[in-house]
Design a protein around this motif. Structure first.
Motif, PDB file in Angstrom:
ATOM      1  N   GLY A  60       0.797  -1.219   0.000  1.00  0.00           N
ATOM      2  CA  GLY A  60       0.000   0.000   0.000  1.00  0.00           C
ATOM      3  C   GLY A  60       0.826   1.264   0.000  1.00  0.00           C
ATOM      4  N   GLY A  61       1.990   1.215  -0.652  1.00  0.00           N
ATOM      5  CA  GLY A  61       2.837   2.398  -0.754  1.00  0.00           C
ATOM      6  C   GLY A  61       3.917   2.491   0.292  1.00  0.00           C
ATOM      7  N   HIS A  80      -3.572   3.534   6.203  1.00  0.00           N
ATOM      8  CA  HIS A  80      -3.670   4.027   4.835  1.00  0.00           C
ATOM      9  C   HIS A  80      -3.139   2.991   3.846  1.00  0.00           C
ATOM     10  CE1 HIS A  80      -5.114   8.244   4.774  1.00  0.00           C
ATOM     11  NE2 HIS A  80      -4.847   8.175   6.064  1.00  0.00           N
ATOM     12  N   SER A  81      -2.120   2.245   4.241  1.00  0.00           N
ATOM     13  CA  SER A  81      -1.605   1.203   3.346  1.00  0.00           C
ATOM     14  C   SER A  81      -2.645   0.119   3.124  1.00  0.00           C
ATOM     15  CB  SER A  81      -0.324   0.593   3.913  1.00  0.00           C
ATOM     16  OG  SER A  81      -0.578  -0.311   4.968  1.00  0.00           O
ATOM     17  N   TYR A  94      -5.890   0.489   3.363  1.00  0.00           N
ATOM     18  CA  TYR A  94      -6.928   1.110   2.534  1.00  0.00           C
ATOM     19  C   TYR A  94      -6.574   0.949   1.056  1.00  0.00           C
ATOM     20  CZ  TYR A  94      -9.331   5.074   0.243  1.00  0.00           C
ATOM     21  OH  TYR A  94     -10.052   5.866  -0.608  1.00  0.00           O
ATOM     22  N   GLU A  95      -5.347   1.287   0.701  1.00  0.00           N
ATOM     23  CA  GLU A  95      -4.905   1.178  -0.690  1.00  0.00           C
ATOM     24  C   GLU A  95      -4.877  -0.279  -1.152  1.00  0.00           C
ATOM     25  OE1 GLU A  95      -4.366   3.554  -2.822  1.00  0.00           O
ATOM     26  OE2 GLU A  95      -4.522   5.268  -1.458  1.00  0.00           O
ATOM     27  N   LEU A 108      -8.520  -1.683  -1.744  1.00  0.00           N
ATOM     28  CA  LEU A 108      -9.127  -1.141  -2.958  1.00  0.00           C
ATOM     29  C   LEU A 108      -8.476  -1.738  -4.205  1.00  0.00           C
ATOM     30  CD1 LEU A 108      -9.591   2.638  -2.077  1.00  0.00           C
ATOM     31  CD2 LEU A 108     -11.406   0.968  -2.522  1.00  0.00           C
ATOM     32  N   GLU A 109      -7.158  -1.862  -4.171  1.00  0.00           N
ATOM     33  CA  GLU A 109      -6.429  -2.447  -5.300  1.00  0.00           C
ATOM     34  C   GLU A 109      -6.837  -3.896  -5.508  1.00  0.00           C
ATOM     35  OE1 GLU A 109      -1.936  -2.846  -5.735  1.00  0.00           O
ATOM     36  OE2 GLU A 109      -2.188  -0.678  -5.661  1.00  0.00           O
ATOM     37  N   ASP A 128      -8.167   7.551  -9.690  1.00  0.00           N
ATOM     38  CA  ASP A 128      -8.335   7.459  -8.240  1.00  0.00           C
ATOM     39  C   ASP A 128      -8.729   6.037  -7.843  1.00  0.00           C
ATOM     40  OD1 ASP A 128      -8.824   8.871  -5.528  1.00  0.00           O
ATOM     41  OD2 ASP A 128     -10.693   7.773  -5.899  1.00  0.00           O
ATOM     42  N   THR A 129      -8.050   5.482  -6.840  1.00  0.00           N
ATOM     43  CA  THR A 129      -8.273   4.076  -6.486  1.00  0.00           C
ATOM     44  C   THR A 129      -9.685   3.825  -5.975  1.00  0.00           C
ATOM     45  OG1 THR A 129      -7.254   4.525  -4.324  1.00  0.00           O
ATOM     46  CG2 THR A 129      -5.868   3.513  -6.005  1.00  0.00           C
ATOM     47  N   TYR A 130     -10.212   4.751  -5.164  1.00  0.00           N
ATOM     48  CA  TYR A 130     -11.568   4.543  -4.665  1.00  0.00           C
ATOM     49  C   TYR A 130     -12.584   4.680  -5.791  1.00  0.00           C
ATOM     50  CZ  TYR A 130     -15.878   4.903  -2.030  1.00  0.00           C
ATOM     51  OH  TYR A 130     -17.148   4.682  -1.556  1.00  0.00           O
TER      52      TYR A 130
END
Length: 695
Positions: A109-110, A557-558, A560-561, A564-565, A648-650
């Motif tokens: 997640g980045g 946040h990671s 979250y990403e 979604l991915e 945008d990922t979301y």
């Protein structure tokens, strides 16, 4: 049973093989959470190596659980070359304690980029090492946590261990206020019931959708499904019994206390359930259960499907996460006793759970979210996506009394007479069960029934541990400052009833009117994974996890990403698989059948005046169906192309849910109708009837 735990470096093995001081030091780490001395690790590593080699192991691995939801392992041999051209078998304390996989190759997640590859695995001494054996040999597996070079957790285990410590800390605060000075630790305990499907391997290998996505993307319903209610608890076919026998042997050797097995509601669906264990070990063991189910099935020319909805039109699979809290000296904090109205300590912990579930229902919902569960929740086989708590007649009555000045009595169960003199009178429980509830109290535990069948149980238990820790912390904060403990406790419990009683519901969660009632009560109804994910990065969620040291803002946040991915990739793979199958299999089969019909019509007309109206009508139907399939195929291809351009990922996740997934459903509806029109010998895919009933 001599074979139970034979492949586990468990307490009895450690006691036998480790020096007494080393054993005691390791037990203190396991039981009390104390740091492990490096010198102890060196001795443990040598004993572990000797034990593993005696059992045929040649390699070891740090076995960890990255954010893929699966397990990961890299095998290293014990051999170390010597100067004379030979090798010796070595395994150091450093190799036991620490490993270094490539952190950039796992979902982060980045947190990690491709050029930032360093990550570490760290030995989790609280979960015993074990041996995995198969035709490829024997490997020593060391359960480990996995983190980035910068310290963030990149796995499922690390935050689970943190949440267990948070729960223990807050639960002990409350226990001390009730006068308990002996308990040193409170552990969350879990017993996950695992549902799964079995189908014949030959059918699986002919279905690209099952191979690539785990579920059937096409398939007309079989003439018979589960409507006769004759599969649940039915007698097992010998082939399935042989599979289950081998499965139990493999699980028992790994120290997994597999206890219950039976047919489930849908054809070809089954369940296995273990005895309760601490949440960390139960999570490790459930990962091994899923892995072993799939491996053992193949030995019997079967394939185990763990997807939440492998077949449309029949029940899907879940994982019932039975959760409780137990002290190190054996006290179950959710055991009401015979008179729960008199058990103030139990009522305090019970109310803490209810408060936690109501305040953080959205966080609990995201813990049960994955793409497969979107097919299952609310489909009369699993609860709707609304979190509510079932207490049952006895505890609901006591709970209501708490809000009305204090409980005075507890309803009792009595005995049940069946009306046959040769049958014994049965002790009747104080309440019925409610299998429609997403979060049901079942005697001395809560059963979280929304968990997806393929998901790691780490996530749901991280949430349960953390939200209950927060509720306990709030209760303890007030009680520690109170001048009158009993009066303040009564006030706290009464407030919880009045403020959070809305989440208690003992009725039918499958009923349509419950959805309207839940909305009236103000309970959230988060219908999809995409809709649930943003909860992870809300200020309220971040504050909760940071307060208890479970997740940092960066780690949330990671995730979250990552989620979604994973959702977008999952739907895209399914869509691309559909496109491939329609182009390469389904349309050619339909066109071949249409050509055969046309040839047949022409051949009859060439030699006879006989009517061909039936054949011509069938040809028109098939041709129209083919045209519709082609149109829906084009619409799906267009939707997939458009999805790629959403940056945008979301927003991309929403697009896949609302546009791509909808186009997939339209294409499936047409192909399933086409299946019912095409000659069975020409249809290229095994049917639902074959897969569900030919075992």
């Amino acid at each position: 049973m001599d074979l139970f735990g034979v492949n586990v470096f468990n307490d009895s093995v450690m006691k036998e093989r480790l020096p007494k001081n080393t054993y005691k030091a390791l037990r203190r780490t396991i039981d009390e959470g104390l740091a492990l001395d490096p010198s102890v690790a060196e001795v443990v590593a040598n004993a572990m190596k000797d034990w593993a080699i005696e059992k045929g192991a040649t390699h070891f691995t740090h076995w960890f659980q990255p954010m893929t939801g699966l397990t990961a392992e890299k095998h290293d041999s014990f051999i170390s070359p010597t100067a004379d051209g030979r090798v010796i078998m070595e395994f150091s304390g450093k190799e036991l304690v620490k490993g270094e996989p490539d952190a950039s190759s796992f979902p982060s997640g980045g947190i990690r980029a491709t050029f930032e590859a360093r990550g570490y695995t760290a030995w989790d001494a609280t979960s015993p090492a074990f041996l995995k054996e198969d035709e490829g040999g024997v490997v020593l597996c060391i359960p480990t946590a996995f983190c980035a070079y910068t310290g963030e957790a990149l796995d499922k285990k690390t935050p689970l261990l943190r949440s267990m410590e948070a729960l223990s800390k807050q639960a002990l605060r409350l226990l001390r206020l009730f006068g308990n000075t002996t308990s040193k630790q409170v552990k969350s305990t879990v017993g996950p019931e695992q549902e799964y499907f079995l189908i014949d391997k030959k059918f699986y290998e002919q279905r690209l959708d099952l191979l690539l996505t785990g579920r059937t993307l096409f398939g007309a319903p079989a003439p018979k499904g589960q409507e006769m209610e004759d599969h649940y608890f039915g007698s097992l076919k010998e082939r399935i019994s042989r599979f289950m026998k081998d499965l139990n042997i493999e699980l028992w050797k790994l120290g997994i206390p597999a206890k219950t097995q039976h047919k489930e509601v849908a054809p070809a669906q089954y369940e296995i359930a273990p005895v309760f264990e601490t949440a960390n070990i139960a999570t490790d063991h459930n990962q091994l259960v899923m892995d072993t189910l799939q491996k053992v099935a193949l030995r019997h020319d079967l394939v185990c499907l763990l997807h939440e909805k492998p077949f449309a039109g029949v029940n899907g699979s879940g994982k019932h996460n039975n959760w409780s809290m137990t002290t190190d000296d054996g006290l179950n904090l959710l055991d009401p006793g015979r008179t729960p109205h008199d058990n103030a300590q139990f009522l305090s912990f019970l109310c803490a759970v209810i408060k936690a579930v109501d305040e953080y229902a959205d966080v609990l919902r995201v813990a049960a979210a994955n793409p497969g569960n979107d097919h299952r929740l609310g489909a009369n086989e699993a609860p709707p996506a609304i979190i509510s708590v079932f207490l049952g007649e006895q505890l609901s009555d006591v709970f209501a009394q708490l809000g009305n000045g204090g409980p005075k009595s507890s309803k009792q169960g009595g005995h049940l007479t069946i009306g046959v003199t040769t049958l014994p009178a049965l002790a009747k429980d104080s309440t019925d069960r409610n299998r429609t509830s997403p979060f049901a109290f079942t005697g001395n535990k809560f059963e979280f029934r929304m968990v997806p069948s393929s998901l790691s149980i780490s996530g749901p238990n991280i949430v349960l541990n953390t939200i209950v820790a927060e509720a306990l912390a709030q209760i303890a904060d007030r009680l520690e400052k109170a001048s009158d403990f009993q009066a303040e406790l009564r006030l706290i419990l009464k407030q919880i009833v009045n403020e959070h009683g809305r989440v208690v519901f003992d009725g039918n969660n499958y009923a349509d009117d419950w959805i309207a009632e839940a909305e009236r009560r103000g309970l959230p109804n988060i219908r999809s994974m995409v809709e649930a994910i943003p909860v992870l990065i809300s200020d309220k969620t971040v504050a909760l996890y940071e307060k208890h040291g479970v997740f940092s803002r960066v780690e949330l946040h990671s995730r979250y990403e990552i989620l979604l991915e994973q959702y977008a990739k999952n739907v895209n793979i399914e869509a691309q698989t559909m496109i491939h199958m329609v182009k390469r299999q389904i349309l050619p089969a339909g066109m071949k059948y249409a050509a055969e019909l046309a040839q047949g019509i022409g051949a009859i007309k060439a030699v006879s005046q006989a009517s061909v109206s039936v054949q011509e009508g069938k040809l028109r139907e098939v041709s129209a169906a083919l045209a519709s399939v082609q149109q829906k195929l084009s619409e799906l291809e267009k939707a997939c192309e458009e999805a790629k351009s959403v940056a945008d990922t979301y927003a991309q996740g929403v697009f896949y849910r609302d546009v791509v997934f909808k186009a997939m459903g339209s294409l499936r509806a047409d192909t399933d109708r086409l299946e019912m029109q095409v000659d069975a010998e020409l249809w290229p895919l095994p049917t639902y009837a074959e897969m569900l009933f030919l075992l």
